[in-house]
Design an enzyme around this catalytic site. Structure first.
Site, PDB file in Angstrom:
ATOM      1  N   ASP A  92       0.792  -1.236   0.000  1.00 54.30           N
ATOM      2  CA  ASP A  92       0.000   0.000   0.000  1.00 54.30           C
ATOM      3  C   ASP A  92       0.825   1.287   0.000  1.00 54.30           C
ATOM      4  O   ASP A  92       0.393   2.316  -0.499  1.00 54.30           O
ATOM      5  CB  ASP A  92      -0.935   0.012   1.222  1.00 54.30           C
ATOM      6  CG  ASP A  92      -0.203  -0.238   2.535  1.00 54.30           C
ATOM      7  OD1 ASP A  92       1.028  -0.394   2.495  1.00 54.30           O
ATOM      8  OD2 ASP A  92      -0.850  -0.285   3.594  1.00 54.30           O
ATOM      9  N   HIS A  93       2.027   1.235   0.563  1.00 50.95           N
ATOM     10  CA  HIS A  93       2.768   2.484   0.777  1.00 50.95           C
ATOM     11  C   HIS A  93       3.556   2.955  -0.443  1.00 50.95           C
ATOM     12  O   HIS A  93       3.943   4.102  -0.518  1.00 50.95           O
ATOM     13  CB  HIS A  93       3.751   2.327   1.939  1.00 50.95           C
ATOM     14  CG  HIS A  93       3.121   2.480   3.285  1.00 50.95           C
ATOM     15  ND1 HIS A  93       2.121   1.647   3.733  1.00 50.95           N
ATOM     16  CD2 HIS A  93       3.344   3.368   4.282  1.00 50.95           C
ATOM     17  CE1 HIS A  93       1.761   2.026   4.961  1.00 50.95           C
ATOM     18  NE2 HIS A  93       2.485   3.067   5.315  1.00 50.95           N
ATOM     19  N   ASP A 157       3.362  -1.034  11.657  1.00 54.38           N
ATOM     20  CA  ASP A 157       2.891   0.280  11.270  1.00 54.38           C
ATOM     21  C   ASP A 157       2.232   0.898  12.493  1.00 54.38           C
ATOM     22  O   ASP A 157       1.488   0.220  13.208  1.00 54.38           O
ATOM     23  CB  ASP A 157       1.873   0.171  10.135  1.00 54.38           C
ATOM     24  CG  ASP A 157       1.603   1.541   9.540  1.00 54.38           C
ATOM     25  OD1 ASP A 157       2.194   1.854   8.491  1.00 54.38           O
ATOM     26  OD2 ASP A 157       0.834   2.304  10.145  1.00 54.38           O
ATOM     27  N   ARG A 445      -1.525  12.421  10.022  1.00 57.78           N
ATOM     28  CA  ARG A 445      -0.188  12.943  10.283  1.00 57.78           C
ATOM     29  C   ARG A 445      -0.039  14.292   9.614  1.00 57.78           C
ATOM     30  O   ARG A 445      -0.525  14.476   8.485  1.00 57.78           O
ATOM     31  CB  ARG A 445       0.864  12.019   9.658  1.00 57.78           C
ATOM     32  CG  ARG A 445       0.957  10.677  10.299  1.00 57.78           C
ATOM     33  CD  ARG A 445       2.171  10.646  11.201  1.00 57.78           C
ATOM     34  NE  ARG A 445       2.001   9.710  12.281  1.00 57.78           N
ATOM     35  CZ  ARG A 445       2.465   8.466  12.285  1.00 57.78           C
ATOM     36  NH1 ARG A 445       3.099   8.014  11.246  1.00 57.78           N
ATOM     37  NH2 ARG A 445       2.300   7.718  13.335  1.00 57.78           N
ATOM     38  N   SER A 641       6.081   7.306  13.470  1.00 54.27           N
ATOM     39  CA  SER A 641       5.867   5.997  12.862  1.00 54.27           C
ATOM     40  C   SER A 641       6.684   4.882  13.494  1.00 54.27           C
ATOM     41  O   SER A 641       7.510   5.100  14.370  1.00 54.27           O
ATOM     42  CB  SER A 641       6.184   6.074  11.385  1.00 54.27           C
ATOM     43  OG  SER A 641       7.563   5.887  11.199  1.00 54.27           O
ATOM     44  N   ARG A 643       8.690   2.998  11.662  1.00 53.38           N
ATOM     45  CA  ARG A 643       9.787   2.626  10.749  1.00 53.38           C
ATOM     46  C   ARG A 643      11.093   2.431  11.512  1.00 53.38           C
ATOM     47  O   ARG A 643      11.610   3.334  12.148  1.00 53.38           O
ATOM     48  CB  ARG A 643       9.929   3.668   9.634  1.00 53.38           C
ATOM     49  CG  ARG A 643      10.341   5.026  10.090  1.00 53.38           C
ATOM     50  CD  ARG A 643      10.215   6.047   8.980  1.00 53.38           C
ATOM     51  NE  ARG A 643       8.803   6.335   8.736  1.00 53.38           N
ATOM     52  CZ  ARG A 643       8.347   7.487   8.260  1.00 53.38           C
ATOM     53  NH1 ARG A 643       9.184   8.447   7.926  1.00 53.38           N
ATOM     54  NH2 ARG A 643       7.060   7.684   8.088  1.00 53.38           N
TER      55      ARG A 643
HETATM   56  C1  MIC Z   1       3.260   6.441   8.629  1.00 50.94           C
HETATM   57  O1  MIC Z   1       2.065   6.706   8.674  1.00 50.94           O
HETATM   58  O2  MIC Z   1       4.158   7.203   9.042  1.00 50.94           O
HETATM   59  C2  MIC Z   1       3.685   5.120   8.071  1.00 50.94           C
HETATM   60  C3  MIC Z   1       4.374   5.367   6.807  1.00 50.94           C
HETATM   61  O3  MIC Z   1       2.555   4.327   7.822  1.00 50.94           O
HETATM   62  C4  MIC Z   1       4.595   4.477   9.114  1.00 50.94           C
HETATM   63  C5  MIC Z   1       5.269   3.258   8.680  1.00 50.94           C
HETATM   64  C6  MIC Z   1       6.412   3.498   7.746  1.00 50.94           C
HETATM   65  O4  MIC Z   1       7.186   4.419   7.957  1.00 50.94           O
HETATM   66  O5  MIC Z   1       6.547   2.708   6.836  1.00 50.94           O
HETATM   67  C7  MIC Z   1       3.920   4.165  10.424  1.00 50.94           C
HETATM   68  O6  MIC Z   1       2.949   4.779  10.761  1.00 50.94           O
HETATM   69  O7  MIC Z   1       4.423   3.342  11.189  1.00 50.94           O
HETATM   70 FE1  SF4 Z   2      -0.681   4.781   5.028  1.00 46.35          FE
HETATM   71 FE2  SF4 Z   2       0.392   5.427   7.402  1.00 46.35          FE
HETATM   72 FE3  SF4 Z   2      -0.969   7.231   5.934  1.00 46.35          FE
HETATM   73 FE4  SF4 Z   2      -2.250   5.279   7.068  1.00 46.35          FE
HETATM   74  S1  SF4 Z   2      -1.116   6.890   8.124  1.00 46.35           S
HETATM   75  S2  SF4 Z   2      -2.527   6.002   4.970  1.00 46.35           S
HETATM   76  S3  SF4 Z   2      -0.796   3.592   6.913  1.00 46.35           S
HETATM   77  S4  SF4 Z   2       0.964   6.242   5.400  1.00 46.35           S
END
Ligand code: MIC
Ligand code: SF4
Length: 748
Positions: A92-93, A157, A445, A641, A643
């Site tokens: 998805d990412h 995640d 976010r 996140s 990550r």
């Molecule tokens: C996000 O919303 O920051 C992400 C991208 O989904 C991250 C995971 C990632 O960095 O791959 C998360 O929320 O953990």
């Molecule tokens: Fe994707 Fe993270 Fe954004 Fe949700 S918050 S849509 S999991 S990047």
């Protein structure tokens, strides 16, 4: 799928609850019920909130493509035949949003071929379910298919808690944690404290579930939930749809909470039924008392939760949060005044709805109702208006019920079922680096640079219905609840409050399944990692600790203010290197504010005095000379996140210690897992004492032990030295990780 897991779990719950009530001498909250019934060994564990480390056995593991790469690369090092628990990977990412759903998807499949092949082949071999690109965003797909009341799932995640909408503890973790659970080990987490949120009243008018969590973000702040579970209850809880509950739990991540959860109720039954899980719904109904807190808890919650917050849903106003942080909240009626006072650019440059947080049928139908009213008045979106559906089901249902058409008529673009602009995978056509402008989304976010890669962009968050109204007005000072807007004919009108359906009357339309089941046996199957790949690199174990104290380490960076994982390891264009540790490490700290540099992401090689270098360049120079370094950080360091690249890159580039005022939960664990010494200032004011040219020692490490502070000495250029104390939360087992060089090394 979840049916067998639920059956076994519900069968064993009563006995464990009897034991737990006896041991604790009282009734159990819902969170405790889920925790004790997933204990690796209830009898031998200590159960002290905020203190004990719990060893738990999750029911499932879910991974998304950007983090699954490291999770799988680490899991592969454990040399197991199969994943020990049911697990899935969701693509998805990595899909970039640019030209709309179909074209974006085709391009993504092509440009991410190596990564998708790697993940698909690894999934097939190790018994893991694989959701193809375009099938949907991890949290939505988990809610639709795998979440079940009372369950425990971990996901790589941070928004995994979305599953709390169906009454489960769904917890975000780093890839190393996922790898270990798939390798058959229990999962460790600090026994969270509990925040009880009592909801009364009922949402009405413009107020939506999103506003509950936006309001709470303002109240509790981004640190307020650290190492805590947020448990909702009260008569108001039963009035919120399961997907609305999902939104509230999803964004509990923005409070730093370990997770959030709602008790099982009729709304969950309705959602399970409509997502083809009637059998599971009936099983849960038959076991309802196991899936809610004990009655005495609801009678006197103050005795059972560490903190109680009351929210009257009937009085809740729609909220807007931002810019730059989700806890800068205000009711929408105050937005115009604040924008003026603070000088925020009021012309909106983009409005985005959907994502894993807010693309339920309820969200979309309410937003479409606002869009229809705009169209009726002859209006169109004044800003680019982007819609990210959460799953193939949502997308097809939106299409069947005419919502897509409405959004498109308004001038909107429907993107693929993926993260897209929420994770910086957005080719914003008009944005200019160095120039501040405002955008608004219904995502979760809003850190600088998060959506469009432009640090100056002011990103605001609101409910999808409010964002749709913003798209039509094009202005941040517009308050659709209280103000009128001019129609095409010049006449003023007021939007009626949004109306929508919680669930589609005709059921969900199905699209392409997008699911690939694993092979019955993985024997003889290979995992595809092209040796010359720019995208993937097999991992080498990190070196073991050499037994020596860290003496006079140079300061790599002292970050000032908010240091999220987006600051430490930015996403967007860097996402493509998530499977290649060496390459992605060039992004290290690119978004961070260095206390000693006016330019984010830049610093000085303190050995040569050369400045204006990226932090990764400096770290690579030190590494080449065989020198380790230290990173100093501010409050809630590593928030955001899951990550683990934000921990692996520093480790790879020889950072030995990260010393901060405080840490966010997932990141602190990620650092420990990778063998970095994660310390906090015993006296946060000592942060001020650290200067650029200092050399810093951490000593007494051979007797590193739980609860025992570490001595840190700051050596000044004038030859003086001062000693300060640093604390840590390292357990016995984590001492072993540190000594072995990483948790994975300790395992092998
Ligand atoms: C996000 O919303 O920051 C992400 C991208 O989904 C991250 C995971 C990632 O960095 O791959 C998360 O929320 O953990
Ligand atoms: Fe994707 Fe993270 Fe954004 Fe949700 S918050 S849509 S999991 S990047």
């Amino acid at each position: 799928m979840s049916m067998d897991l639920a059956k076994n779990l519900y069968a064993k719950m009563p006995d464990v609850f009897v034991k737990a009530r006896k041991k604790f001498g009282r009734g159990l909250t819902l969170s405790e019920k889920v925790l004790v019934s997933h204990a690796d060994n209830f009898d031998t564990q200590t159960w002290e909130r905020g203190k004990a480390m719990l060893a738990l056995r999750p029911d499932r593991v879910a991974m998304q493509d950007a983090t699954a790469q490291m999770a799988m690369l680490q899991f592969m090092q454990a040399n197991k035949q199969q994943a020990a628990v049911p697990s899935t990977i969701h693509c998805d990412h990595l899909i970039r949003a640019e030209m709309g759903s179909e074209k974006d998807l085709l391009r993504a499949v092509d440009e991410n071929k190596e990564v998708y092949n790697f993940l698909a082949s690894a999934a097939k071999k190790y018994g893991i379910g694989f959701w193809k690109p375009g099938a949907g965003i991890i949290h939505q797909v988990v809610l639709e298919n795998y979440a079940f009341p009372g369950g425990l799932i971990i996901g790589t995640d941070s928004h995994t808690p979305n599953g709390g909408g169906l009454g489960m503890l769904a917890i975000g973790v780093g890839g190393a944690d996922a790898g270990e659970v798939m390798a058959g080990l229990p999962w460790e987490v600090l026994h969270p404290k509990l925040i009880g949120i009592r909801l009364t009243g009922k949402l009405s008018g413009w107020a939506s579930p999103k506003d509950v969590i936006l309001y709470l973000c303002g109240l509790l702040t981004v640190k307020g939930g650290t190492n805590k579970i947020v448990e909702y209850f009260g008569p108001g809880a039963e009035t919120i749809s399961a997907t609305g509950k999902g939104t509230i739990c999803n964004m509990g991540a923005e409070l730093g909470a370990t997770t959030s959860v709602f008790p099982f109720d009729q709304k969950m039954v309705a959602y399970l039924n409509i997502t083809d899980r009637a059998e599971l719904a009936n099983l849960a109904i038959a076991n309802k008392s196991l899936l809610v807190a004990d009655p005495e808890v609801y009678q006197s919650p103050e005795k059972y939760y560490d903190q109680i917050v009351e929210v009257d849903l009937s009085k809740l106003e729609p909220h807007v949060v931002g810019p730059h942080t989700p806890d800068l909240a205000r009711p929408i009626s105050r937005m115009a005044g604040e924008a003026k006072e603070k000088g925020y650019p009021v012309e909106l440059k983009a409005a985005l709805i959907g994502s894993c947080t807010n693309s339920s049928y309820e969200d979309i139908s309410r937003s479409a109702h606002i869009a229809q009213q705009g169209l009726k008045a002859g209006l169109k979106a004044k800003t680019p208006f982007l819609v990210s559906p959460g799953s193939e089901r949502i997308y097809n249902t939106m299409k069947r019920d005419g919502f897509l058409e409405t959004f498109e008529k308004l001038g909107g673009t429907v993107l693929s079922n993926s993260c897209g602009p929420c994770i910086g995978q957005w080719k914003r056509a008009d944005g200019v680096k160095g120039k501040a402008d405002s955008i608004v989304s219904s995502f979760n976010r809003n850190f600088p640079g998060r959506n469009d890669g432009i640090n100056e962009t002011l990103s605001f968050l609101a409910s999808p219905e409010i964002v749709t109204a913003y798209a039509i007005s094009g202005n941040l000072t517009f308050d659709p609840v209280n103000q009128k807007i001019k129609g095409a004919d010049g006449k003023e009108f007021k939007f009626e409050p949004p109306q929508g359906e919680e669930l589609p009357a005709k059921g969900f339309a199905k699209g392409e399944e997008g699911f690939v089941a694993p092979a019955a046996s993985g024997e003889g199957l290979t995992v595809e990692v092209p040796p010359t790949s720019e995208r993937l690199q097999l991992l080498q174990p990190f070196p073991r600790w050499d037994g020596k104290d860290f003496e006079k380490l140079p300061l790599l960076i002292k970050t000032k203010g908010k240091t999220t994982t987006d600051h430490i390891s930015p996403a967007g264009p860097w996402l493509k290197f998530r499977g290649h540790l060496d390459k992605i490490s060039d992004n290290m700290f690119l978004g961070a504010n260095n206390a000693f540099s006016s330019e984010p992401g830049k610093g000085t090689d303190v050995l040569t005095g050369e400045s204006g270098l990226t932090i990764a360049q400096i770290a690579r120079r030190y590494k080449a000379k065989g020198i380790g370094s230290i990173v100093v950080g501010d409050e809630n360091y590593g928030e955001g996140s899951s990550r683990e690249h934000a921990a692996m890159s520093p480790r790879f580039l020889n950072v030995k210690v990260v010393l901060t005022k405080s840490f966010a939960r997932i990141h602190e664990t990620n650092l420990k897992k990778q063998g970095i010494l994660a310390l906090t200032f015993a006296n946060p004011k000592d942060y001020e004492k650290i200067e650029q040219q200092d050399r810093i020692s951490a000593t007494g490490l051979s007797s590193l032990a739980p609860g025992k502070p570490v001595q840190v000495t700051i050596h000044k250029t004038d030859g003086t030295a001062l000693t300060i104390q640093a604390n840590h939360s390292i357990t016995e087992q984590q001492v072993a990780w540190f000594k072995a060089g990483s948790a994975l090394n300790a395992l092998n």
